[in-house]
Structures are given as C-alpha cells and as structure tokens.
Design an enzyme around this catalytic site. Structure first.
Site, mmCIF file in Angstrom:
data_model
loop_
_atom_site.group_PDB
_atom_site.id
_atom_site.type_symbol
_atom_site.label_atom_id
_atom_site.label_comp_id
_atom_site.label_asym_id
_atom_site.label_seq_id
_atom_site.Cartn_x
_atom_site.Cartn_y
_atom_site.Cartn_z
ATOM 1 N N HIS A 233 29.834 51.727 70.788
ATOM 2 C CA HIS A 233 29.547 51.399 69.388
ATOM 3 C C HIS A 233 30.874 51.287 68.654
ATOM 4 O O HIS A 233 31.865 51.896 69.043
ATOM 5 C CB HIS A 233 28.699 52.537 68.797
ATOM 6 N N ASP B 48 30.068 60.487 73.003
ATOM 7 C CA ASP B 48 29.225 60.102 71.871
ATOM 8 C C ASP B 48 27.772 60.221 72.320
ATOM 9 O O ASP B 48 27.278 59.410 73.100
ATOM 10 C CB ASP B 48 29.566 58.666 71.462
ATOM 11 N N GLN C 28 22.956 58.332 70.851
ATOM 12 C CA GLN C 28 21.772 57.682 71.405
ATOM 13 C C GLN C 28 21.105 58.482 72.516
ATOM 14 O O GLN C 28 19.965 58.199 72.881
ATOM 15 C CB GLN C 28 22.150 56.296 71.931
ATOM 16 N N LYS D 264 18.906 60.543 64.139
ATOM 17 C CA LYS D 264 18.338 59.937 65.345
ATOM 18 C C LYS D 264 17.485 60.932 66.126
ATOM 19 O O LYS D 264 16.876 60.570 67.134
ATOM 20 C CB LYS D 264 19.454 59.364 66.225
ATOM 21 N N CYS E 48 26.310 46.786 66.123
ATOM 22 C CA CYS E 48 27.633 47.422 66.011
ATOM 23 C C CYS E 48 28.280 47.568 67.385
ATOM 24 O O CYS E 48 28.916 48.579 67.688
ATOM 25 C CB CYS E 48 27.549 48.783 65.313
#
Length: 406
Positions: A121, A198, A201, A224, A364
């Site tokens: 991202h 990261d 997600q 999220k 993104c």
C-alpha cells in the site's frame, strides 16, 4: 459454524437499503462495519465518563484512564506482545508506519539499504521513500510474479550487510495475497535487519502472534477490525522502542520540561503526545473482544468458504480476469478482478445502483496496477457477516453491467 444471520443482526447498517435495494457491503478491505457493542461503547464513553486521561485525580478521569489502559492490555493479549507498554496507540496504520520511519531517520546513514515489497500500500512505500531522501539510504524492492506473489529467491538476493530495515504487508490490500512473513522476518534477522509488518489487511481475518512471528514492529488499524476510525496501534519490541526518538512533542510524552532541557516519559507514553482518541482506544478494545467472541478460527473458515464460492461464481462470467494467487490457500477473502474491455469505475458505478458496494481503482497500490498494465480493479472484499446469497446478488449485478457496457 457461525450463525451468520444472528451476527448480521449485530450490525445496524446491514439492514438498510441503497437505491431501493438491500445493501450488499463488499468493501470490507477499505473499512469494516461496526457492531452495536462498539457503537454503544463510544456512546457510553461520551454519555457517562468523558474526561481526559492520565492527568486528573477526579473520578471521571480515573474511570476513563482505567478503561483506556484496559483496552491497551486487551490489544497486548490479542497480539501476544510481551509487555503492554509495547503497544502504542496511534491514529491508525499510516501513523504507526510514519512513527517508525521518523524514528529511523536518526539511525540510518547514506548507503544503508531498506527493502519493501512490490505488493505494498502507498502507506508502506511513501514514508520509506521520504526516509531515503532524508538519510541517503537506498530503497530496494522485492519483485512480484504474475500470480501476485512475492519472489522469495529474489528477496534473498537483495539482503546484505547493508540491509537495515525490511517492510512488508501481511496481506495485500489490492490482491489478498498472504505473504510468507515468517520467512521474510527470519531471513531479514539473519542479515541483521529489523522488520516492520503492515497488518492492516490481515488482522480482520487472522490473529497474529507477534512473539511467534518475531516481528520487530507490527501495525494495524481498528476500523478494519470492526472498531472505529481514527485509532490504531503500533507494536514494537521494547528494545527498538527505547532506541527510537519520539515522533511528536507535546504534553503527555514528557517526564520533565525546562527551557534548557526536556526529558521524555517512559514507554508507551513517550510516543503518545497530546490528548489521544480516548473513546476510539476504548472501542478498539471492545471490537477485539467482539471478534474474539466469534473466534478467529471460525472467521477464517467461513471467510474461506466465501472466497471459494465467490471465485467459483465469478469464473462463470464471460471475459473476466481475476488477479492474485490462483491457490486460494494463499489468499485472504479478497477478490480483485476486471471485466475485460470495461473500466472498473464504470462497473462499480452501475452495480452501486443495484445496492452492491465494492471498491474500484488502484486501491492505493499503483505499482501493482502498473505491473499488470491496468488502470485498476474491482475489489470485492468479504467479511464474516457477508453471505453467499449476497455474492449471488453481486453476480447478477455484474451480468447487468456487462450487458449495458459491452
């Protein structure tokens, strides 16, 4: 097995109609919907014990402080951090990454190398580019293949004694690819590099164990994970958090202040300047309780069913292209696809009129779209409160879009 209809009743927004049609919400990769217990936690804070934290001796301040710090401990236990002060509250994944990038600005020198993956991202690309510009470090990229998977043999070739940092997402937001982060972390550590993962997600779908992964840094956003927007977390190993200088200056992050010199507070407050998103942090803890009440094994099993069913139904359409791993065991419940010859934005606009909410564009992640030589994709991202019947509605909507736009 999940009682999906009972779960759906926990989410007020799912009962509404869009353009006269039942809402089918398949944009969970952008943000998840919120159960009533999370909404109630926010209302309860502002209705019953709204006060600033850590600073007041009065009762409301003490109640708010206890609730906020209990949420930090919930997050610690959820991610299996060794200490609760290794959990830093931030405004979200983006700020968490920028906090680490700014901290390393004082630790890198010209010629040092940092590695990112081709699946990132923008939030896990741009801060590192800025860091390289500031320090003279060199940015290198782990390439991807046509299946949307990182090329690990090429990654190993990039590692050297110049490598200081490695950054990779746990799950690709654009393709749903589950990256081999255990391997990535192990190889980076053998080269003497630190690793930031990261997890934005990944965290809605699985339960990361940061100690088992041996991650140096792990970042995530509450919104999220069925929590509110504007709050997230940075996990950092204690030894790294003590090395990094503060990201922001202000109240709360200080021990003493004089005009001659300021000394900083201990962890975690060193990185938490100013009044935080108090109700957001508390509601983040509530969201984690809610998800753990359902159970991440149950969530993963059901979402895998949705992924398999959605993939099967989409492949019944003519002129469809699905991007990302063909092996569905290497994917989260995300399907990124295009109807050949039709711009994804046009498809998204038409099926919205039929109540179907998907994401269209580059997500993104422009380098991924450039790799595939496309302007973007249609992304259907599923959550545990979605159903196969909703997937059927999406397929019928896509057929109508194809008929109108072909």
């Amino acid at each position: 097995m999940l009682d999906v209809q009972k779960i759906r009743n926990d989410f007020p927004i799912l009962s509404q109609q869009i353009n006269g049609k039942p809402l089918v919400y398949f944009d969970n990769g952008a943000t998840s919907q919120k159960p009533k217990v999370v909404i109630d936690a926010i209302v309860d804070y502002y209705s019953r014990y709204n006060a600033n934290i850590h600073r007041g001796v009065h009762t409301l301040s003490q109640i708010a402080t206890d609730a906020y710090e209990q949420a930090r401990t919930k997050i610690q236990h959820h991610f299996n951090a060794k200490h609760n002060y290794e959990i830093i509250f931030t405004s979200g994944t983006t700020e968490s990454i920028n906090l680490v990038a700014n901290g390393f600005a004082s630790l890198l020198k010209p010629g040092d190398e940092i590695i990112v993956s081709a699946l990132e991202h923008h939030s896990n690309i741009v801060p590192w580019q800025m860091l390289c510009e500031h320090t003279g470090a060199v940015l290198k990229v782990i390439p991807m293949n046509l299946d949307g998977e990182l090329m690990m043999e090429e990654y190993e070739k990039l590692l050297s004694d110049k490598t200081k940092l490695v950054f990779c997402n746990h799950v690709s937001n654009a393709l749903g690819t589950i990256n081999p982060i255990r391997f990535i972390i192990e190889k980076a550590h053998k080269a003497g590099a630190a690793v930031l993962i990261d997890g934005a997600q990944a965290c809605p779908h699985l339960k990361p164990d940061v100690q088992a992964l041996d991650a140096d840094f792990y970042v995530a956003s509450a919104h999220k994970m069925c929590g509110p927007t504007g709050v997230g977390m940075l996990y950092g190993k204690e030894e790294w958090l003590r090395k990094l200088p503060p990201y922001k200056g202000g109240g709360e992050m200080i021990a003493t202040v004089t005009f001659e010199k300021t000394t900083y507070a201990d962890l975690p407050h060193k990185f938490e300047a100013g009044t935080p998103n108090i109700c957001g942090g508390i509601a983040f803890g509530t969201a984690i309780d809610y998800l753990n009440g359902i159970g991440f094994d149950n969530i993963a099993a059901y979402e895998n069913e949705l992924l398999e069913y959605g993939t099967k139904r989409l492949l019944e359409l003519e002129n469809i292209e699905i991007y990302g791993p063909k092996d569905l065991t290497k994917k989260a419940s995300v399907i990124s696809f295009n109807l050949k010859g039709i711009h994804p934005y046009d498809v998204g606009t038409i099926i919205d009129k039929l109540g179907i909410a998907v994401r269209t564009g580059h997500h993104c992640a422009q380098p991924i779209m450039d790799f595939f030589k496309i302007p973007g994709t249609i992304r259907a991202s599923f959550a545990f409160y979605n159903t196969k019947e909703e997937i059927d509605l999406m397929i019928e909507a896509l057929k109508k879009a194809q008929m109108m736009l072909s």
